[in-house]
Structures are given as structure tokens and as C-alpha cells.
Design an enzyme around this catalytic site. Structure first.
Site, PDB file in Angstrom:
ATOM      1  N   ASP A 189       0.852  -1.202   0.000  1.00 38.14           N
ATOM      2  CA  ASP A 189       0.000   0.000   0.000  1.00 38.14           C
ATOM      3  C   ASP A 189       0.884   1.247   0.000  1.00 38.14           C
ATOM      4  OD1 ASP A 189      -2.131  -1.678   0.122  1.00 38.14           O
ATOM      5  OD2 ASP A 189      -2.697  -1.222   2.185  1.00 38.14           O
ATOM      6  N   GLU A 274     -10.483  -9.055   0.660  1.00 42.97           N
ATOM      7  CA  GLU A 274     -10.480 -10.515   0.748  1.00 42.97           C
ATOM      8  C   GLU A 274     -11.518 -11.006   1.748  1.00 42.97           C
ATOM      9  OE1 GLU A 274      -5.682 -10.883  -0.139  1.00 42.97           O
ATOM     10  OE2 GLU A 274      -6.425 -10.839   1.930  1.00 42.97           O
ATOM     11  N   GLU A 470      -4.056 -14.345  -8.642  1.00 44.53           N
ATOM     12  CA  GLU A 470      -3.136 -13.216  -8.750  1.00 44.53           C
ATOM     13  C   GLU A 470      -1.925 -13.505  -7.887  1.00 44.53           C
ATOM     14  OE1 GLU A 470      -4.886 -10.064  -5.517  1.00 44.53           O
ATOM     15  OE2 GLU A 470      -6.130 -10.443  -7.280  1.00 44.53           O
ATOM     16  N   LEU A 473       2.843 -11.078  -4.075  1.00 40.94           N
ATOM     17  CA  LEU A 473       3.947 -10.130  -3.942  1.00 40.94           C
ATOM     18  C   LEU A 473       4.437  -9.749  -5.333  1.00 40.94           C
ATOM     19  CD1 LEU A 473       5.910 -11.959  -1.088  1.00 40.94           C
ATOM     20  CD2 LEU A 473       4.405  -9.968  -0.837  1.00 40.94           C
TER      21      LEU A 473
END
Length: 560
Positions: A189, A274, A470, A473
Site C-alpha cells: 500500500d 479478501e 493473482e 507479492l
């Protein structure tokens, strides 16, 4: 997965040469490998030997030509007046395999807090580059904290509308995330986007609208599932707020649904979007590989627990575990999660069944409304890949996150059944991670991302729902991409199952660097099932076929 170069045994080098091992060639740390060396025509060869593979490199003087040799690849390191040529290891051929669409996540702050598009010109340039290598589309978060920032049911979609027009004009598709969580404070973020101001004002007078840990610390990252059916948000329940937001989006962007530009809607169902509890928040001091803490101590979830205990006939079970450690504990340090611990007692199973069922029920409620808002559109829900402590009996980190998945129970099957009920696809993370890497970097974590991915994919495929994924990291190296490919298209699967799509995390200047983007382009081609051939190899084929490079004869081979 970082790409780095580390020095290795100097005793293996000729007088003026040194050797470098690259993590893009082999994942094991050089110090864990054995090395032998010998000479071949054109240079000195070092071979690294492990139990699973053999890696060789040729060292030559700069400017010296090495004859074509089966050991020589196209990775070159310059070291002093020597060059180290690393080979391409034998790889699986993905030509002709099923086409898996590839999307790229846009930067978190592509739209600012005023709902204005940021750095439009630079973004357009990057999107054109993505389109040039046949990326299928992009993923964008539509942040609740931006769109409905100031007043209930007053929505500002202006920046997203400009963005969507750009994406459509470039011939790309859109995966859109309904992001009902805070951005900031988690790995990766780089911006801060809080929940809407009017929601935070409610939270000041009623902090129980947020999840809480045993110490009573609130987490404002998202709303507790305990208020899904409580009218505490200016006369609306949480699920009504989510539905109104989704319905506004569907009406505002109708043209993009009609012409098929929006290919998927992903529902944010918890922290980081999530479906999980916020059990490992960095803001409360959690550090990997801590087990995390249960997040059920707001008054609304405690009321639900009390009701469940009363129905069971054991009202004294209306409490959370008092021996589950703290955020950074290890399982064996706690009475609840240790082998033979209370997690598998009568009370432990009751509590964990209730805790995980709250998670499933939240997904069930929100996805039912999503199907009403987005009828006819593919909908997805994302699960996090909590792979640490997977090799222990209790799977403690998964339990605190809401996945009742100890070694003697499949905790993902009930979630898959719920998704199947609504025709919703499962999006899963961490498909690029290798268990061996985790063991070397954090052996104490007893992690197994490969085992977790395999379990979750099969739980979904067993009920015949679509599965996308996906990376967890940033990934720029070939080894990480190859791991994604292997998970995307399992080898020798008798049913030919494969991922429905893959979304790359994330568009950035680092991805656009020449070497990184070349690897990414190669990955996209392999995900699409196209033949990939490096330009230098194509030149050799043309030369052997006596075809001039400028020949108008067209080759079916996709070249770079």
C-alpha cells in the site's frame, strides 16, 4: 520475490574471473549448493549441483566468442574482464495450451481522493504498452471511501468514468473491484484511502461497527460482519449500504456493461478486499509469521456467539479462547493451537465452526445482493493465501483468519460450496510462491504455499466453479512466472482444468523497466498459449533456412 546477485565460492574461479549466481536461474541460496568446475571450448564452466537440478555457466574473456554450445544460454553477467553466461534451464512448452487472459492491476492511487484521474498522460502511455503485448485488460479498485466519501448515497464516479473511457478506447477490458475497505497499512500500500468520512463519524460514537481483538483494539480497515443486518449506518444495514453502492455503479456505467468492456466485478468482502477476518494487522504490531488473533470481540459478533452457545446448550461457551496467544505467537507457544491443543476440543470445534460460519454467511449475503445488482455479469470473490503454519496440525494463522482448515478438516470446501450457490468465481492469491523459497527464508514459519494453492484450487474445481488468481507479492523474474504458469495450467490434468484468468500485481515503473517487461511479455504469451521464441533464436532459424531477415515470408512463430 526479489531478484538479486550474490557472490559464490571464489575458489572455483580462474585467476581473473569471479562467478555470480542469479536468483532468476535457481531459487536456492548458493551457499546451500555444491559446485564443480571444468573447461570447455570457449571458457571455464562452473556447475552447481543440488538434489533437484544442475546449473552450469561458462566464463569467458570479454570480446571472446564462445562457439555454439548446448550449455550456453542468453543470460550474461559482466564481472571485471570476464563474462558469465548462464543457461536457460529446460522449461515446459506452453505452446498450444489453453488461453488464459492476463489482466494488470492499476496503481492504488490512479484516482485521487477528489475522484480525479491522476497523471493521465503517463497512464495512457503505460496502457498502450500493455496493449502492445496483448494484455487483455486491467483491474481497478473503485474505493468506497472516495465515491461515497462525504454523505450517504451521494456518489461521485467522475474520475472512474474518465478512466473507463480511456481503457475502452485502447481496446482493453476491465475487472472492477467494489472496494469496501480502507487502503493503507498493508504490504504494497503506497496511498491512504480511509472509509467514508460519514462512516468514520459513526465509528467515533459507536466503535463496535469495527472488528475488535481480545484486548478491545478496534480495526477501522473495514466494517465488522456483525452489523451486516444491524441498522446502525444512518438507518441502513451494512449490506444495504453495499447494495446501494453496487446498484449506483451498475446504473452509472451501464454502457460499459452493455458493450462488454467490464468483464468482471470482484466484491470486496473484508480487509484488502479478501473474504477473511483482519487477523494480522500491521497497525497492531503483527509481523510475519505471527499466528494473528481472533477478531470477534465487537458487541455485535459477541452477541452472535452468545446466541450460538445458547442454541448449543452450553451458554458458558459464549467467549473467545483465553489461551490463543497474541499476534506474533507461534502455535506451539499456545495452549489453543499447539499439537493436541484446545482447537480440537469440543469447545474449540464449536468456537471455530461458529467463527468460520460467520465468514461464510457474510459472503453469502453480499454475493446474493451482488447477483441482483450485476445480473448477467461475471462476479468474483477473493480469498487470501495464508500459507504460514500450513505444515502444522492446527493451521493457526488460517484459523484466526476464519478458515477452519486444520489438518483433519477441509476448511475451503464450505466456501467453495457457497460461491457455487451464487455462480461466483474464486480469485486466489500467492500462486507465484514456492514452498522451497519459504523454507529457506523463514524456516520457522513451516509454510507451504504450494500445498495451500493445490488444496484451494481443487476445492473450487471439485464444485465446478471458475478459478482465477493473482500474485501476492511483486514478481519480475522468470522463476516466479513459471510457477504461476504451472498453477494456471496443471500438467497432465485429466480434465484439462486451468485458471479462468490471471491478474498481475501491479502496474509500476519497475515492471516497465526493459528487462522486467521483456520477461512479463514472455509470460503473457505463454499464458495465452502462444509460441515464444527469442529474437536471437529466430535469427538462427531463419539463417539455417536460408531466409533473409527482410524476407516477406511470414512465420507463424511469435517473436521478440
Amino acid at each position: 520475490m526479489a531478484v538479486s546477485s550474490v557472490p559464490i565460492f571464489n575458489s572455483l574461479k580462474p585467476p581473473s574471473a569471479s562467478l555470480i549466481a542469479c536468483s532468476t536461474v535457481h531459487s536456492r541460496s548458493p551457499s546451500s549448493l555444491g559446485y564443480n568446475s571444468f573447461w570447455v571450448k570457449g571458457g571455464f564452466v562452473c556447475s552447481s549441483v543440488s538434489e533437484s537440478s544442475r546449473v552450469r555457466a561458462i566464463v569467458r574473456d570479454k570480446g571472446e566468442r564462445t562457439e555454439d554450445h548446448p550449455l550456453v544460454g542468453d543470460l550474461v553477467d559482466n564481472v571485471g574482464n570476464k563474462q558469465v553466461l548462464w543457461p536457460r534451464l529446460p522449461e515446459r512448452d506452453f505452446a498450444g495450451t489453453p488461453y488464459v487472459p492476463v489482466y494488470v492491476m492499476l496503481p492504488l492511487g490512479v484516482v485521487d481522493m477528489n475522484c480525479e484521474l491522476v497523471e493521465k498522460e503517463g497512464l495512457v502511455d503505460q496502457l498502450r504498452i500493455l496493449k502492445s503485448v496483448n494484455v487483455d485488460g486491467v483491474m481497478v479498485d473503485c474505493w468506497w471511501g472516495i465515491v461515497e466519501a462525504h454523505m450517504p448515497q451521494v456518489y461521485n464516479w467522475s474520475g472512474y468514468k474518465r478512466l473507463f473511457h480511456i481503457v475502452r478506447d485502447l481496446g482493453l477490458k476491465l475487472q472492477v473491484v467494489m472496494s469496501f475497505h480502507e487502503c493503507g497499512g498493508n504490504v504494497g500500500d503506497d496511498v491512504h484511502i480511509p472509509l467514508p468520512r460519514w462512516v468514520r463519524e459513526i465509528g467515533q460514537s459507536n466503535p463496535d461497527i469495527y472488528f475488535a481483538d481480545r484486548e478491545g483494539r478496534k480495526n477501522s480497515e473495514c466494517l465488522t460482519w456483525g452489523i451486516d443486518k444491524e441498522r446502525v449506518l444512518k438507518g441502513r444495514t451494512a449490506v444495504e449500504v453495499y447494495f446501494d453502492y453496487m446498484r449506483s455503479f451498475r446504473v452509472e456505467f451501464d454502457e460499459f456493461f452493455v458493450d462488454g468492456v467490464i468483464s468482471e466485478i470482484e466484491l470486496g468482502l473484508g480487509p484488502c478486499g479478501e473474504l477473511r477476518y483482519p487477523s494480522y494487522p500491521a497497525k497492531h504490531g503483527w509481523r510475519y509469521p505471527g499466528i494473528g488473533e481472533f477478531q470477534c470481540y465487537d458487541k455485535y459478533l459477541m452477541k452472535s456467539l452468545s446466541k450460538a452457545a445458547e442454541i448449543r446448550g452450553h451458554s458458558f461457551w459464549a467467549r473467545g479462547p483465553d489461551n490463543a496467544g497474541s499476534y506474533n505467537s507461534a502455535p506451539h507457544e499456545t495452549g489453543f493451537f499447539r499439537d493436541g491443543g484446545d482447537y480440537d476440543s469440543y469447545y474449540g470445534r464449536f468456537f471455530l465452526n461458529w467463527y468460520s460460519q460467520v465468514l461464510v454467511d457474510h459472503g453469502d449475503r453480499v454475493l446474493a445482493l451482488a447477483n441482483l445488482a450485476f445480473e448477467g455479469t461475471c462476479i468474483a470473490a477473493k480469498l487470501s493465501g495464508i500459507h504460514w503454519w500450513y505444515k502444522t496440525a492446527s493451521h493457526a494463522a488460517e484459523l484466526t483468519a476464519g478458515f477452519h482448515n486444520p489438518a483433519n478438516r477441509d476448511g475451503y470446501a464450505p466456501i467453495a460450496v457457497m460461491l457455487k450457490k451464487h455462480g461466483v468465481a474464486l480469485n486466489f492469491t500467492c500462486v507465484e510462491l514456492r514452498t522451497l523459497d519459504q523454507h529457506e527464508d523463514f524456516p520457522e514459519a513451516l509454510a507451504d504455499p504450494e500445498g495451500l494453492v493445490w488444496q484451494v484450487l481443487n476445492a473450487a474445481w471439485d464444485v465446478s466453479i471458475l478459478v482465477a488468481s493473482e500474485n501476492a507479492l511483486p514478481c519480475y523474474d522468470r522463476e516466479g512466472y513459471n510457477k504461476i504458469l504451472e498453477n494456471a495450467k496443471p500438467r497432465n490434468d485429466p480434465d484439462g482444468r486451468h485458471l479462468s484468468a490471471f491478474t498481475y500485481l501491479r502496474l509500476s515503473p519497475v515492471l516497465m523497466e526493459r528487462h522486467n517487461f521483456a520477461e512479463f511479455e514472455r509470460f503473457v504469451k505463454r499464458m495465452h498459449g502462444a509460441i515464444y521464441l527469442h529474437f536471437s533464436h529466430l535469427f538462427l532459424l531463419l539463417k539455417r533456412a536460408d531466409l533473409p531477415m527482410g524476407s516477406s515470408t511470414r512465420s507463424p512463430i511469435v517473436s521478440k
